[in-house]
Motif scaffolding. Structure first.
Motif, PDB file in Angstrom:
ATOM      1  N   VAL A   1      19.196  82.568 -77.943  1.00 53.87           N
ATOM      2  CA  VAL A   1      17.815  82.275 -78.665  1.00 53.87           C
ATOM      3  C   VAL A   1      16.852  83.105 -78.331  1.00 53.87           C
ATOM      4  O   VAL A   1      15.984  83.513 -78.840  1.00 53.87           O
ATOM      5  CB  VAL A   1      17.772  80.563 -78.520  1.00 53.87           C
ATOM      6  CG1 VAL A   1      16.402  80.363 -79.011  1.00 53.87           C
ATOM      7  CG2 VAL A   1      18.566  80.120 -79.626  1.00 53.87           C
TER       8      VAL A   1
ATOM      9  N   GLY B   1      22.651  75.285 -82.003  1.00 52.50           N
ATOM     10  CA  GLY B   1      21.931  76.607 -81.409  1.00 52.50           C
ATOM     11  C   GLY B   1      20.519  76.611 -82.123  1.00 52.50           C
ATOM     12  O   GLY B   1      19.513  76.793 -81.673  1.00 52.50           O
TER      13      GLY B   1
ATOM     14  N   MET C   1      24.159  80.404 -75.952  1.00 53.76           N
ATOM     15  CA  MET C   1      23.296  79.891 -76.902  1.00 53.76           C
ATOM     16  C   MET C   1      22.022  80.255 -76.569  1.00 53.76           C
ATOM     17  O   MET C   1      20.853  80.750 -77.206  1.00 53.76           O
ATOM     18  CB  MET C   1      23.582  78.702 -76.984  1.00 53.76           C
ATOM     19  CG  MET C   1      23.770  77.887 -78.484  1.00 53.76           C
ATOM     20  SD  MET C   1      24.167  76.252 -78.506  1.00 53.76           S
ATOM     21  CE  MET C   1      25.722  76.376 -78.566  1.00 53.76           C
TER      22      MET C   1
ATOM     23  N   SER D   1      23.129  82.948 -82.245  1.00 54.49           N
ATOM     24  CA  SER D   1      21.957  82.283 -81.654  1.00 54.49           C
ATOM     25  C   SER D   1      20.897  83.423 -81.709  1.00 54.49           C
ATOM     26  O   SER D   1      19.464  82.838 -81.736  1.00 54.49           O
ATOM     27  CB  SER D   1      22.248  81.820 -80.258  1.00 54.49           C
ATOM     28  OG  SER D   1      23.114  80.953 -80.286  1.00 54.49           O
TER      29      SER D   1
END
Lengths: 329, 508, 166
Positions: B27, B366, B23, B66
């Motif tokens: 991101v 997320g 995750m 993500s």
């Protein structure tokens, strides 16, 4: 495959410099141009092939899939035409390779490209909403003759495969349909399950989800033979259970090629490398699974067999397109 | 409550250590991808997709989604700092975000944008969690006529409000519509306005035009005023984040309105871009400080960001439930689902419970991870404004050129971008509004397609736009919004007349 | 942004009215092109709008609006659109930028970017020569690393990259 993604370029570079044995090997990343948008059937095929090639390490170079969907795929085709002599580019094609130039008068022709391999043929199916009263092609045709305003049939794009099929149906029964072009088969499927059109002519894969979900139902397949896949797709039906339209008195059959081309002016060795690679792809279990999942007709051809198929197919499309009045003036 | 326990099970799956790692990685990659206009979310997801084939589907989709969240957050950064929308849905964020940055409030604008994104996305996920089947069947009621009505509603909520020069608003709107029409017409299958040029055949890509009009145009305007960045004295510390948060409850009405608009547009595939414009337009019309919009109003950042993210997230719902991708990134994710042998569509919720609820749980987590990570980077990005113009400007211009090129791998598009940069500079100085142009460019051809599809089905009869409650309702709301200005004026005038009549009576 | 009140040292510049008229005339010409194309392809109603129907309608509105803007520009007070000093500043950014885009074709994006940075920072001034050179080397290499190597986004390349084997 398990390599860290940051590490891939360095390792592959090392491999490439270490193995110059064969007649020709790619020396740069290979681009597969998809002349359709991401998520469509051609795109899925390209990404499946990409996965298979990388998983089985059929080449040392990475594969990149690039979507060039503008102008009905003409953008991608023009790009390949401009890249004559570049052995690191491939393009996925469908019947669009004949139809887009015919409908737009763009200066494109498949003979400017190098045919590599035909991977499969895709079928077309007449789908209706699950709640539709029509059970057979006969019922549907009868309803079409009486309907006013005409029955609505959804499909992908204008003057392309779906439009041709609808035209052929009109010619058969002497009634009009209202053909509504959507931007993708997925949209045509959703619109059918919402009851905004009476039928669509999607490929099997495009309506699979809604068929399984009980929202749409196949009536017949536009082919001379039923499909071969006997595994149950829904609770009580398989692809093979769908009757042919011909057997129900609707004499329309149409299939679409799915193949791979290279730019023109590449060497024989370069072409042979890719022919060999795609032949291996077509023999993998993953590819066979992919064909079965999408109910594609497994029909691998390369060399002369592919070229003669293309010639015949082009003539057929030229005939169909001019009959339908889809040729650009 | 069966769903609720499924969700808890989903959280357990998503909360394993390696999934949290994916995750965070996703991101961060997503932010990088979102900040560089050349690498959109679809690109990032598409590149990493093959690497996930070996992973189990749940981890893979967590990593990929993500990236999607990260890219959604990242798009706002360049919009605010440099007036360059990293993604199409952050165009409306530039309207007030960039003026805030100029006035030295870059950190506040970034915090507001990120928090609004989070609130919007969260509302979208809640929608997916609790009312998925209901909403999915509602989405099915949208045929071509209904789509057209949605686009009409978007136009009407955004246009017709300005006190700018009306002739120039109309000119700008027309340019947008005409640019959108260039290229292949999907209804007739013919080329339009290409004049035999193969470059024009592709049409004008929205992002190329926007990077030019906003990004390059702004740099030229900056150059005119002395080759230094405006607003370089941005205050940068984490306290700003808390202060900005403290001011947010005041704007609850705007936030709620944008959430509703966004969820609605995401489900009825109107899309995140339309939602962001509509959110901004409505906030401007109904806010007490509406007249100050465009000069750096925090509400003008909150409204479009919330709406865009509520829509972007809700758009995953049709993908999961119906198998239609709501955006290009969703389309690539869809391809991923198929590769893992998962068939999106009505049966996914039944057959692949673990996967679906793992994904939904990862949406909550997320987004939370995304918010924490981007907030931590606020000082970093705000500090970019302190680097001298002569260093940053060439880098921005190079990145813009790369962005324009990568959209369709064409050098011609870089020239187009440059042309629109000069146009943007001239238009801005002559007070032509740019927003109507952009809106018409992005929605114009879709609105036209829907209109013509509807008429094909009805054999040319316009009655199709009054055919049922849904479509006539939408058309009526659209017309009310278009005429809102005159209506309120009329009511006010009526009120005044009564007042003066009473006053006259009293005087007698 | 264009404040005609700002009459300090440089009152000379392009008059706003001329630019306004020039833009309006260009837009009118564009509208003419659109109308010619749309009506040429069929802008009627044939069981539904033909493909030129919308562009033609929009084209007429566009023409009307542009003519109105032209008429307006004669009636409003003219100020200064941009002073010559400001125009010079803009040209210092625009010049290197046009050079950059023109060089992308023959030299590839990375080399063109290096030349652009040198030209831009040199023209804008205020930087030492070594910092200019450093930026001109580092930025293209960083772009190459990110786009070409990490994300596998192929950008235009020229003779230098070909010589290095890419």
């Amino acid at each position: 495959m398990k390599m860290h993604w940051l590490a891939v370029p360095f390792v592959t570079a090392a491999l490439a410099s270490a193995a110059p044995a064969l007649a020709w090997e790619p020396t740069k990343p290979i681009e597969i141009v998809v002349p359709f948008s991401a998520g469509g059937a051609s795109d899925q095929m390209a990404r499946t092939i990409q996965g298979i090639i990388q998983k089985h390490q059929l080449t040392t170079q990475p594969i990149i899939v690039i979507n060039k969907p503008a102008a009905g795929g003409a953008e991608g085709m023009l790009d390949i035409q401009k890249s004559a002599g570049d052995p690191h580019k491939l393009i996925t094609t469908s019947s669009g390779i004949f139809m887009t130039p015919m409908a737009t008068k763009l200066p494109l022709n498949w003979t400017d490209y190098t045919p590599v391999a035909m991977m499969a043929q895709d079928s077309f199916v007449l789908w209706v909403n699950a709640k539709s009263p029509h059970k057979t092609a006969g019922d549907f045709m009868e309803a079409a003759k009486k309907a006013s305003p005409p029955l609505k049939i959804g499909g992908t794009s204008s003057k392309r495969e779906d439009n041709l099929i609808v035209f052929a149906m009109e010619k058969q029964i002497g009634a009009k349909f209202a053909y509504i072009p959507y931007t993708s088969g997925g949209q045509a499927s959703t619109q059918l399950s919402g009851g905004h059109v009476e039928a669509n002519t999607n490929n099997p894969a495009e309506d699979l989800a809604n068929w399984r979900g009980g929202a749409t139902r196949p009536i017949c397949v536009f082919a001379d033979q039923p499909m071969v896949y006997r595994d149950k797709v829904t609770e009580n039906a398989s692809w093979a259970d769908i009757p042919t339209c011909t057997s129900q008195g609707l004499n329309v059959s149409y299939q679409m090629l799915r193949g791979m081309f290279m730019p023109g002016k590449v060497t024989k060795d370069q072409q042979a490398f890719y022919v060999n690679m795609f032949k291996k792809v077509s023999e993998t279990q993953e590819w066979k699974d992919y064909l079965a999942r999408n109910a594609l007709v497994g029909d691998y051809r390369d060399g002369e067999a592919f070229v003669s198929f293309l010639k015949a197919d082009e003539e057929k499309h030229a005939r169909l397109m001019s009959e339908a009045g889809f040729m650009a003036k | 409550m069966d769903d609720f326990s499924s969700l808890l099970a989903g959280f357990q799956i998503a909360l394993s250590w390696h999934n949290i790692g994916f995750m965070a990685l996703g991101v961060i990659l997503g932010i990088v991808v979102g900040v560089l206009p050349g690498l959109g979310g679809p690109n990032g997801v598409a590149i990493l997709l093959p690497l996930t084939f070996g992973m189990d589907p749940t981890s893979a989709i967590i990593l990929l989604s993500s990236i999607y969240w990260g890219a959604l957050f990242g798009g706002a950064i360049t919009s605010i700092l440099f007036n360059i929308p990293g993604e199409a849905w952050s165009v409306a964020t530039t309207f007030d975000g960039y003026p805030m940055a100029i006035r030295g409030h870059a950190a506040e604008a970034l915090t507001a944008a990120f928090t609004a994104s989070f609130i919007g996305a969260l509302s979208g996920v809640v929608l997916i969690t609790f009312v998925a089947p209901l909403v999915a069947s509602f989405a099915l009621r949208f045929g071509p006529a209904e789509f057209f009505a949605v686009f009409l509603l978007t136009f009407c909520s955004f246009v017709g409000m300005g006190r700018d020069n009306r002739a120039k608003i109309i000119t700008s709107l027309c340019i947008g519509f005409l640019l959108a029409a260039v290229g292949l017409d999907s209804i007739s299958g013919d080329l339009r306005m290409t004049f035999g040029s193969t470059e024009l055949m592709r049409g004008f890509d929205f992002l190329v035009v926007v990077i030019g009009l906003f990004g390059i145009g702004e740099i030229l305007l900056t150059a005119e005023e002395g080759l230094v960045f405006k607003g370089k004295h941005a205050k940068i510390d984490l306290k700003v984040v808390l202060k900005t948060w403290a001011s947010l409850p005041r704007y609850w009405l705007t936030l709620v309105r944008s959430c509703v608009v966004g969820m609605w547009m995401g489900v009825t595939p109107g899309g995140a871009i339309a939602a962001s414009f509509m959110g901004y337009g409505l906030a401007k019309r109904f806010s007490k400080r509406g007249a100050h919009f465009g000069k750096g109003e925090i509400e003008g950042v909150l409204a479009p960001e919330t709406a865009a993210h509520a829509a972007g997230t809700s758009a995953l719902l049709p993908m999961l439930a119906l198998g239609i991708p709501g955006s290009a990134t969703a389309a690539v994710l869809l391809g991923g689902l198929l590769v893992w042998g998962l068939q999106p569509g009505p049966m996914l919720f039944v057959e692949q419970k673990d996967f679906v609820w793992g994904l939904i749980a990862s949406m909550y987590l997320g987004n939370l991870a995304g918010l924490i990570i981007v907030l931590a980077t606020v000082p970093l990005f705000a500090a970019v404004m302190r680097i001298p113009f002569s260093f940053v400007a060439p880098v921005i211009l190079i990145v813009c050129a790369i962005g324009a090129y990568t959209i369709s791998n064409s050098v011609f598009d870089i020239w187009v971008m440059l042309g629109f940069g000069i146009l943007g500079y001239i238009f801005k100085k002559l007070d032509y509004p740019l927003a109507p142009l952009v809106l018409a460019l992005v929605l114009g051809d879709r609105a036209e397609d829907a209109f013509r599809q509807a008429l094909l089905g009805s054999a040319g009869s316009l009655d199709v736009f009054w055919a049922n409650g849904l479509v006539s309702g939408l058309v009526i709301v659209a017309l009310v919004l278009l005429l809102w200005g005159p209506i309120t004026d009329a009511i006010a005038a009526l009120g005044r007349r009564n007042e003066s009549a009473k006053a006259a009576k009293a005087a007698e | 942004m264009s404040q005609p009140t700002n009459t300090t040292d440089e009152p000379r510049g392009l008059p706003r009215r001329s630019v306004e008229i020039l833009v309006a005339l260009t837009l009118i010409a564009l509208a003419g092109v659109v109308l010619y194309d749309s009506h040429g392809r069929g802008a009627g109603w044939d069981g539904g709008p033909q493909n030129g129907f919308f562009p033609a309608r929009v084209g007429w509105i566009f023409l009307a609006a542009a003519v109105f803007v032209l008429w307006q520009s004669f009636r409003t007070e003219s100020g200064i659109f941009v002073t010559y000093g400001q125009l010079g500043q803009v040209a210092r950014v625009l010049g290197p930028l046009v050079l950059f885009v023109a060089l992308i074709g023959p030299l590839g994006l990375y080399v063109a970017a290096a030349i652009f940075i040198v030209a831009f920072m040199g023209v804008v001034g205020g930087s030492r020569w070594w910092s200019i050179l450093l930026t001109a080397v580092i930025v293209p290499i960083a772009c190459f690393w990110i786009f070409e190597l990490q994300f596998r986004v192929p950008l235009p390349k020229g003779p230098l990259e070909a010589a290095l084997g890419y």
